[in-house]
Design an enzyme around this catalytic site. Structure first.
Site, PDB file in Angstrom:
ATOM      1  N   LYS A 280      39.591  43.755  23.775  1.00  0.00           N
ATOM      2  CA  LYS A 280      40.194  43.528  22.457  1.00  0.00           C
ATOM      3  C   LYS A 280      41.542  44.242  22.326  1.00  0.00           C
ATOM      4  CE  LYS A 280      37.241  47.222  20.635  1.00  0.00           C
ATOM      5  NZ  LYS A 280      36.068  47.548  19.828  1.00  0.00           N
TER       6      LYS A 280
ATOM      7  N   ARG B 106      28.439  48.965   9.721  1.00  0.00           N
ATOM      8  CA  ARG B 106      29.629  48.124   9.719  1.00  0.00           C
ATOM      9  C   ARG B 106      29.239  46.663   9.546  1.00  0.00           C
ATOM     10  NH1 ARG B 106      33.745  49.052  14.679  1.00  0.00           N
ATOM     11  NH2 ARG B 106      32.095  48.009  15.834  1.00  0.00           N
TER      12      ARG B 106
ATOM     13  N   HIS C 148      25.556  48.739  18.001  1.00  0.00           N
ATOM     14  CA  HIS C 148      26.718  49.558  18.371  1.00  0.00           C
ATOM     15  C   HIS C 148      26.487  50.995  17.924  1.00  0.00           C
ATOM     16  CE1 HIS C 148      30.794  50.264  19.608  1.00  0.00           C
ATOM     17  NE2 HIS C 148      31.229  50.562  18.411  1.00  0.00           N
TER      18      HIS C 148
ATOM     19  N   ARG D 102      28.880  47.509  27.331  1.00  0.00           N
ATOM     20  CA  ARG D 102      30.213  47.086  26.896  1.00  0.00           C
ATOM     21  C   ARG D 102      31.199  48.218  27.178  1.00  0.00           C
ATOM     22  NH1 ARG D 102      26.874  46.157  22.510  1.00  0.00           N
ATOM     23  NH2 ARG D 102      27.986  47.747  21.332  1.00  0.00           N
TER      24      ARG D 102
ATOM     25  N   TYR E 189      68.280  61.787  12.149  1.00  0.00           N
ATOM     26  CA  TYR E 189      68.151  61.633  10.698  1.00  0.00           C
ATOM     27  C   TYR E 189      67.674  62.932  10.038  1.00  0.00           C
ATOM     28  CZ  TYR E 189      68.360  56.532  11.208  1.00  0.00           C
ATOM     29  OH  TYR E 189      68.733  55.245  11.476  1.00  0.00           O
TER      30      TYR E 189
ATOM     31  N   CYS F 290      63.754  57.941  16.080  1.00  0.00           N
ATOM     32  CA  CYS F 290      64.310  56.803  15.360  1.00  0.00           C
ATOM     33  C   CYS F 290      63.553  55.528  15.754  1.00  0.00           C
ATOM     34  CB  CYS F 290      65.790  56.632  15.688  1.00  0.00           C
ATOM     35  SG  CYS F 290      66.739  58.154  15.555  1.00  0.00           S
ATOM     36  N   MET F 291      63.964  54.407  15.174  1.00  0.00           N
ATOM     37  CA  MET F 291      63.247  53.169  15.485  1.00  0.00           C
ATOM     38  C   MET F 291      63.427  52.772  16.947  1.00  0.00           C
ATOM     39  SD  MET F 291      63.460  49.392  13.735  1.00  0.00           S
ATOM     40  CE  MET F 291      63.305  49.959  12.058  1.00  0.00           C
ATOM     41  N   ASP F 292      64.625  52.980  17.483  1.00  0.00           N
ATOM     42  CA  ASP F 292      64.938  52.446  18.811  1.00  0.00           C
ATOM     43  C   ASP F 292      65.334  53.508  19.829  1.00  0.00           C
ATOM     44  OD1 ASP F 292      64.971  49.950  17.293  1.00  0.00           O
ATOM     45  OD2 ASP F 292      66.909  50.701  16.577  1.00  0.00           O
TER      46      ASP F 292
END
Ligand code: PLP
Length: 401
Positions: free
Chosen positions: A40, A144, A174, A231, A276, A323-325
């Site tokens: 998953k 769940r 589970h 699993r 920043y 930062c983002m990048d």
């Protein structure tokens, strides 16, 4: 495809490590227990398809588990033939396609049975009768999804068995606490589950082919919970379910390493700020590297100022906000550092290693979440025997229409 093409950022996934972890799981489970590999969230952020292709031929591999219909369809449409099970609730709009593609459902709701049966009837003709394969989910303490292991649950199982449109392939539960030292809760869950499957056999006179309970922690700590299938999720990727599981039974190899590059180098003076908000201010002259990765790749901003990256075999502290990048790191103590140098964010460089666990806990996540959050801006390069055998660049398939 050459990994050097991906200079800005790239994750390397070692199929050899995954193979080795898988072989390790085989060693510690019972001879007649098979493995369902849990893929998953695109294989916990590693990349589900190449991992499925790597493991599918093994005779101990029962099949694969996914969280959603879409994830299961990706594997089936990539040519995976072995059983695929959607572990969560599947919404009705996906029933027809999943039945046609022989993907198994997890059932625990009455309305789901009705809807599935109706789709099966509509699909079937005199020449061919379809059946929906289902695994019944039993809630023995996770709280769940799943029916209770009591008379009401037994009535549900009886109903599932009464529909000729459905084939009951499995029954499962589970564990909520198999990764904790304290064993009582998991032992209770296991006995509730096995007592309940005994009742199905004795009172409904049906032996459900596949009973499964264990996740990775269960595989490591509860051999008695192996049953027909286990699993295996996180340990397949070489990561530990927690610090409390026995670590001496299997030698895990982390499969994923994360790399980027230095794109800029500069010297700063005492009083100079970085990034920043100027949260980092130099106290002494520093050499600072700018590195082309940021929270846009899923590298957590919470690691600002606290995590290290590896350059030239040394740990370098991240300076100021991520930062983002891009992010900045202190490379004052790295001899010969140069623009273009490789930066290891997760993995080993020389004698130093930064693990998923380290970044997971430093960022207030944990290793599972850290791995799953690695973003689509990171190309994944798959390595077998030191050769690149597959590469996935998510920029090429982001369009939905
Ligand atoms: C995610 C999941 C697993 C795998 O768990 P790991 O701890 O990664 O081994 C197994 N079963 C179910 C139902 C799951 O949702």
């Amino acid at each position: 495809m050459n990994s050097e093409e991906y200079k800005r950022v790239c994750a390397r996934i070692s199929l050899d490590a995954i193979r080795s972890n898988y072989e390790g799981i085989k060693q510690i489970i019972r001879d007649n227990t098979k493995i369902m590999a849990v893929l998953k969230t695109d294989g916990y952020g590693h990349g589900a398809v190449p991992i499925a292709r790597e493991l599918e031929p093994d005779e101990k591999l029962y099949g694969f588990a996914l969280a959603t219909a879409e994830e299961a369809l990706i594997l089936r449409n990539s040519g995976i033939r072995k059983p695929l099970l959607v572990l969560g609730y599947t919404f009705p709009d996906a029933y027809e396609e999943l039945i046609l593609k022989d993907i198994s459902f997890t059932v625990f709701r009455e309305d789901m049975l009705k809807d599935l049966c109706e789709v099966v009837r509509n699909l079937s003709s005199t020449e061919y009768r379809y059946r929906a394969k289902v695994h019944i989910k039993i809630d023995t303490g996770m709280g769940r999804i799943g029916v209770k292991p009591d008379d009401s649950g037994l009535a549900f199982v009886k109903e599932v068995l009464s529909h000729e449109e459905l084939f009951v392939e499995g029954v499962f539960t589970h564990f909520a606490k198999a990764d904790e030292k304290e064993r009582t809760a998991t032992e209770k869950q296991l006995s509730l589950f096995t007592d309940f499957t005994d009742r199905i056999r004795d009172e409904l006179h049906y032996e459900i082919p596949i009973r499964h309970a264990s996740n990775s922690a269960g595989i490591l700590a509860y051999p008695e919970a192996n049953l027909d299938v286990v699993r295996a999720g996180i340990i397949l990727y070489g990561l530990w379910p927690s610090d409390e599981v026995p670590k001496d039974r299997i030698a895990l190899k982390p499969a994923l390493s994360l790399y980027s590059r230095i794109i800029y180098l500069k010297e700063i003076e005492p009083g100079d700020a970085v990034s920043y908000g100027g949260t980092y201010v130099a106290k002494s002259p520093r050499r600072v590297a700018t590195i082309s990765i940021g929270y846009g790749e899923g590298y957590p901003r919470a690691l600002s100022g606290t995590a290290d990256v590896l350059i030239g075999g040394r740990r370098c502290r991240i300076l100021g906000r991520i930062c983002m990048d891009q992010l900045m790191a202190d490379v004052t103590d790295v001899p010969g550092v140069a623009m273009g140098d490789r930066v290891t964010l997760i993995g080993t460089d020389g004698a130093e290693t930064i693990s998923m666990e380290e970044l997971g806990s430093l960022s207030g996540r944990f290793n599972y979440e850290m791995a799953c959050d690695l973003g689509k801006r990171i190309p994944r390069i798959f390595i077998r025997h030191n050769e690149v055998v597959y590469a996935k660049d998510y920029h090429q398939d982001l369009d939905l229409i």
